[in-house]
Structures are given as C-alpha cells and as structure tokens.
Motif scaffolding. Structure first.
Motif: not given
Length: 133
Positions: A58-65, A85-92, A101-105
C-alpha cells in the motif's frame, strides 16, 4: 508450459525477497514471479507480463499503492490485486482499496500460510491455476 504469473510490488528489497521465497515454498505449482520496487516498474510489468495475481504494498515510498491499484484496474478491470500493508483492516485507505476493487488484503508481516490461502482462493474462484497444493 506457463506457470502462475505473480507480480510482487514492494519498495523494500528485503520484503520482496522474503515474499518470493514464501511463494516458492507455498505451492507445488510452477510460479513465474516478477518483482517491482516502484510504481513505474510495476505498471510496465503489469502490462507486459499480464500477471494472474498481484501482491501490492500500500505504501511505495512516495507513491501510494492505492493509485497503482486504480491504474491496474483501469488497464485490466478483472485483475486480481491483493493489498499488503501494515495498516489496520479498518484504515480508510484499506477500505477505499477494497471498495475500488482490490481482490483481498494481507496484514504485514505476511505469513506463508496467508500467501498459500490467497493463491488457493484465487484458484478456487477462477480455476486458472490448476490445483495449488
């Protein structure tokens, strides 16, 4: 014979290496694995190699996944993109990516068992991989 085509997108070389090793250990199926460390390389490989599944940080340096996910899905609406990602499942951002449309997490650190389960889920839905063990 063509193997299952997997694209791994993460800006950390160490994480990409660990994921590639986990992929190779999680499946008896032949895997063709492609790696990208930035959005430009990822988009080029996505268009060139037509992966069956993408594992996207989800986080690619300065770019967003999230931006890259949208580019992938604009190019191929049925693409199977799994967020890592290290972000929580409920992160915006995670909620938005799934909505877009992401297939999964997968929560980082990603476990081999989670990779195997995700490959099996994609296979059971599409039947594209043959039997994954």
């Amino acid at each position: 014979m063509r193997g299952v085509r997997v694209l791994v997108v993460d800006d950390s070389v160490t994480i990409r290496m660990a994921l590639v090793a986990a992929f190779r250990n999680s499946s008896a199926q032949r895997l063709d694995i492609f790696e990208a460390g930035d959005a430009t390389s990822a988009l080029r490989l996505f268009k060139q190699e037509l992966p069956d599944i993408v594992f996207l940080d989800m986080l690619l340096g300065n770019e967003k996944g999230l931006d890259l996910l949208r580019m992938f899905l604009n190019h191929r609406p049925g693409a199977r993109v799994v967020l890592m990602t290290g972000l929580d499942r409920d992160h915006p951002d995670v909620i938005q990516a799934i909505s877009d449309g992401a297939f999964g997490y997968l929560q980082k650190p990603v476990r081999s068992s989670a990779i195997h389960a995700m490959l099996a889920l994609v296979d059971s839905e599409s039947g594209a991989f043959g039997r994954i063990i």
